[in-house]
Motif scaffolding. Structure first.
Motif, PDB file in Angstrom:
ATOM      1  N   ASP A 225     -18.584  44.237 -55.296  1.00  8.04           N
ATOM      2  CA  ASP A 225     -17.403  43.962 -54.487  1.00  8.04           C
ATOM      3  C   ASP A 225     -16.447  42.947 -55.095  1.00  8.04           C
ATOM      4  O   ASP A 225     -15.256  42.958 -54.783  1.00  8.04           O
ATOM      5  CB  ASP A 225     -17.830  43.466 -53.103  1.00  8.04           C
ATOM      6  N   TYR A 226     -16.957  42.063 -55.968  1.00  8.77           N
ATOM      7  CA  TYR A 226     -16.115  40.951 -56.397  1.00  8.77           C
ATOM      8  C   TYR A 226     -15.956  40.790 -57.914  1.00  8.77           C
ATOM      9  O   TYR A 226     -14.908  40.328 -58.366  1.00  8.77           O
ATOM     10  CB  TYR A 226     -16.659  39.645 -55.813  1.00  8.77           C
ATOM     11  N   ALA A 227     -16.987  41.088 -58.705  1.00  9.29           N
ATOM     12  CA  ALA A 227     -16.884  40.873 -60.154  1.00  9.29           C
ATOM     13  C   ALA A 227     -15.743  41.683 -60.740  1.00  9.29           C
ATOM     14  O   ALA A 227     -15.570  42.860 -60.423  1.00  9.29           O
ATOM     15  CB  ALA A 227     -18.197  41.235 -60.838  1.00  9.29           C
ATOM     16  N   GLY A 228     -14.944  41.044 -61.589  1.00  6.11           N
ATOM     17  CA  GLY A 228     -13.823  41.714 -62.217  1.00  6.11           C
ATOM     18  C   GLY A 228     -12.538  41.666 -61.419  1.00  6.11           C
ATOM     19  O   GLY A 228     -11.491  42.110 -61.901  1.00  6.11           O
ATOM     20  N   ARG A 229     -12.576  41.105 -60.206  1.00  4.88           N
ATOM     21  CA  ARG A 229     -11.368  41.016 -59.389  1.00  4.88           C
ATOM     22  C   ARG A 229     -10.637  39.712 -59.632  1.00  4.88           C
ATOM     23  O   ARG A 229     -11.222  38.699 -59.996  1.00  4.88           O
ATOM     24  CB  ARG A 229     -11.718  41.167 -57.904  1.00  4.88           C
ATOM     25  N   LYS A 230      -9.345  39.728 -59.410  1.00  9.57           N
ATOM     26  CA  LYS A 230      -8.524  38.551 -59.648  1.00  9.57           C
ATOM     27  C   LYS A 230      -8.645  37.568 -58.483  1.00  9.57           C
ATOM     28  O   LYS A 230      -8.745  37.966 -57.318  1.00  9.57           O
ATOM     29  CB  LYS A 230      -7.063  38.957 -59.843  1.00  9.57           C
ATOM     30  N   PHE A 231      -8.642  36.280 -58.828  1.00  7.28           N
ATOM     31  CA  PHE A 231      -8.692  35.210 -57.828  1.00  7.28           C
ATOM     32  C   PHE A 231      -7.551  34.244 -58.113  1.00  7.28           C
ATOM     33  O   PHE A 231      -7.285  33.905 -59.277  1.00  7.28           O
ATOM     34  CB  PHE A 231     -10.026  34.463 -57.901  1.00  7.28           C
ATOM     35  N   GLN A 232      -6.889  33.782 -57.071  1.00  4.96           N
ATOM     36  CA  GLN A 232      -5.869  32.763 -57.254  1.00  4.96           C
ATOM     37  C   GLN A 232      -5.752  31.924 -55.987  1.00  4.96           C
ATOM     38  O   GLN A 232      -5.874  32.428 -54.876  1.00  4.96           O
ATOM     39  CB  GLN A 232      -4.513  33.379 -57.619  1.00  4.96           C
ATOM     40  N   GLU A 287     -16.129  36.274 -62.627  1.00 11.00           N
ATOM     41  CA  GLU A 287     -17.190  36.751 -63.514  1.00 11.00           C
ATOM     42  C   GLU A 287     -18.538  36.726 -62.834  1.00 11.00           C
ATOM     43  O   GLU A 287     -19.319  37.664 -62.934  1.00 11.00           O
ATOM     44  CB  GLU A 287     -17.251  35.901 -64.774  1.00 11.00           C
ATOM     45  N   ASP A 288     -18.846  35.637 -62.124  1.00 14.71           N
ATOM     46  CA  ASP A 288     -20.184  35.490 -61.546  1.00 14.71           C
ATOM     47  C   ASP A 288     -20.157  34.383 -60.503  1.00 14.71           C
ATOM     48  O   ASP A 288     -19.157  33.667 -60.335  1.00 14.71           O
ATOM     49  CB  ASP A 288     -21.196  35.145 -62.647  1.00 14.71           C
ATOM     50  N   LEU A 289     -21.284  34.240 -59.798  1.00 16.55           N
ATOM     51  CA  LEU A 289     -21.496  33.135 -58.884  1.00 16.55           C
ATOM     52  C   LEU A 289     -22.825  32.504 -59.268  1.00 16.55           C
ATOM     53  O   LEU A 289     -23.857  33.162 -59.239  1.00 16.55           O
ATOM     54  CB  LEU A 289     -21.507  33.609 -57.425  1.00 16.55           C
ATOM     55  N   SER A 290     -22.796  31.234 -59.666  1.00 16.90           N
ATOM     56  CA  SER A 290     -23.995  30.560 -60.147  1.00 16.90           C
ATOM     57  C   SER A 290     -24.106  29.187 -59.515  1.00 16.90           C
ATOM     58  O   SER A 290     -23.152  28.398 -59.551  1.00 16.90           O
ATOM     59  CB  SER A 290     -23.949  30.435 -61.673  1.00 16.90           C
ATOM     60  N   ASN A 291     -25.271  28.918 -58.914  1.00 23.29           N
ATOM     61  CA  ASN A 291     -25.506  27.633 -58.240  1.00 23.29           C
ATOM     62  C   ASN A 291     -24.425  27.328 -57.220  1.00 23.29           C
ATOM     63  O   ASN A 291     -24.017  26.171 -57.038  1.00 23.29           O
ATOM     64  CB  ASN A 291     -25.599  26.501 -59.262  1.00 23.29           C
ATOM     65  N   GLY A 292     -23.945  28.354 -56.559  1.00 21.99           N
ATOM     66  CA  GLY A 292     -22.932  28.183 -55.524  1.00 21.99           C
ATOM     67  C   GLY A 292     -21.514  28.132 -56.034  1.00 21.99           C
ATOM     68  O   GLY A 292     -20.566  28.121 -55.240  1.00 21.99           O
ATOM     69  N   ASN A 293     -21.320  28.102 -57.359  1.00 23.24           N
ATOM     70  CA  ASN A 293     -19.983  28.010 -57.941  1.00 23.24           C
ATOM     71  C   ASN A 293     -19.482  29.387 -58.364  1.00 23.24           C
ATOM     72  O   ASN A 293     -20.207  30.156 -58.992  1.00 23.24           O
ATOM     73  CB  ASN A 293     -19.985  27.085 -59.153  1.00 23.24           C
ATOM     74  N   VAL A 294     -18.231  29.670 -58.039  1.00 22.87           N
ATOM     75  CA  VAL A 294     -17.601  30.910 -58.463  1.00 22.87           C
ATOM     76  C   VAL A 294     -17.008  30.674 -59.845  1.00 22.87           C
ATOM     77  O   VAL A 294     -16.162  29.801 -60.038  1.00 22.87           O
ATOM     78  CB  VAL A 294     -16.496  31.340 -57.487  1.00 22.87           C
ATOM     79  N   GLU A 295     -17.480  31.443 -60.843  1.00 23.13           N
ATOM     80  CA  GLU A 295     -17.057  31.265 -62.222  1.00 23.13           C
ATOM     81  C   GLU A 295     -15.930  32.237 -62.553  1.00 23.13           C
ATOM     82  O   GLU A 295     -16.046  33.438 -62.331  1.00 23.13           O
ATOM     83  CB  GLU A 295     -18.242  31.485 -63.160  1.00 23.13           C
TER      84      GLU A 295
END
Length: 305
Positions: A225-232, A287-295
């Motif tokens: 649902d989220y990887a590869g999508r744009k965030f701003q 790209e990913d979500l690691s340790n609660g952080n959105v990368e």
């Protein structure tokens, strides 16, 4: 067929990755029992797994004696729980391919090892899976399944000989195009449904709670649902740090758990003019979500007007 290069690339020295959650050493000999997503003739006869001392190693041994180390193929990350050693990580050449491996305790001191591969280009569809029956090293080894578990060969050896990275990867992209008939599971929860409705629209800080909720329930669904999508979003700078592994790369930590990595010289120049506490407009690709952080990758930072 498209996964052959990524699943069974030629490897050299066998290496391991950190696995802090595995406190008790565990060494397993596993025999593959079932596999989907591959149809090549070189069967995998054994999978050797070692967990302990802060290390996690997964090595596939094929019928012809060749050895494939997952740590040479994937950026393995610890996803263990106290009762289940596990790892996951993106392919080092193709970040849209993400593999998950886990050891499942069974009765009579036996185990099952499960590997699954998900393709973000196909909305996180599972494109490969193998299951193996395991015993502790020293116990009688389990027999492999009667039907050979196949190991992909590389039908495009010419690609490996190309020295220029972009040209080599373009060669493999041509050899392994995205699957056209991958089975896509339907969204099951409200947060996934909302993501699907947004389509290609850029995500913002208003979507972060749903993103984290999705990841906690099912990391594969998060990739879909989220990887590869744009965030701003306009966000406050919490920390600017130089990468410990790449000389000319910086990691910018922003409020709401956004981590923006960049080696773009224009962005780095912008960083010289801001400080902790300043508000910036951040944009990038999830790209990913690691340790609660959105990368974020392809990260851009600009002033907030």
């Amino acid at each position: 067929m498209m996964l052959r290069r990524f699943l069974f690339a030629a490897t050299g020295v066998i290496c391991c990755v950190s696995l802090a959650a595995a406190e008790e050493p565990l060494s397993l000999k596993c025999a593959p029992q079932a596999q989907s997503g591959s149809d090549e003739p070189n069967a995998v006869r054994r999978i050797d797994i070692k967990v302990g001392g802060g290390r996690f190693s997964v090595v596939h041994v094929a019928e012809d004696g060749s050895r494939v180390d997952r740590a040479s193929q994937y950026s393995m990350r610890d996803r263990s729980t106290p009762n289940q050693p596990a790892w996951e990580g993106p392919n080092k050449r193709r970040a849209y391919l993400n593999m998950v491996g886990k050891i499942v305790p069974k009765a009579n001191h036996s185990y099952e090892y499960v590997e699954q591969l998900f393709d973000a280009r196909e909305r996180g569809a599972k494109v490969y899976e193998t299951r193996a029956r395991c015993v502790v090293e020293g116990e009688p080894a389990p027999a492999p399944a009667t039907a050979a578990v196949k190991t992909p060969n590389d039908p495009a050896p010419g690609c490996q000989a190309i020295a220029e990275p972009k040209e080599r990867l373009a060669c493999y992209d041509k050899a392994y195009p995205p699957a056209q008939a991958a089975v896509v599971e339907q969204p099951q929860k409200a947060d996934s449904q909302d993501a699907a409705k947004r389509g290609g629209d850029a995500l913002s800080d208003a979507d972060l709670d749903a993103m984290r909720s999705t990841y906690e329930k099912n990391p594969a669904r998060f990739l879909r649902d989220y990887a590869g999508r744009k965030f701003q979003a306009p966000l406050q700078v919490e920390k600017i740090a130089r990468s410990q592994t790449q000389k000319n790369r910086f990691e910018v930590s922003l409020e709401r758990g956004i981590v923006c990595g960049t080696d773009d010289q224009q962005v780095i120049s912008f960083l010289t003019n801001i400080n902790k506490g300043d508000k910036v407009r951040a944009s990038g690709v999830i790209e990913d979500l690691s340790n609660g952080n959105v990368e974020l990758t392809e990260c851009q930072l600009t002033s907030v007007n």
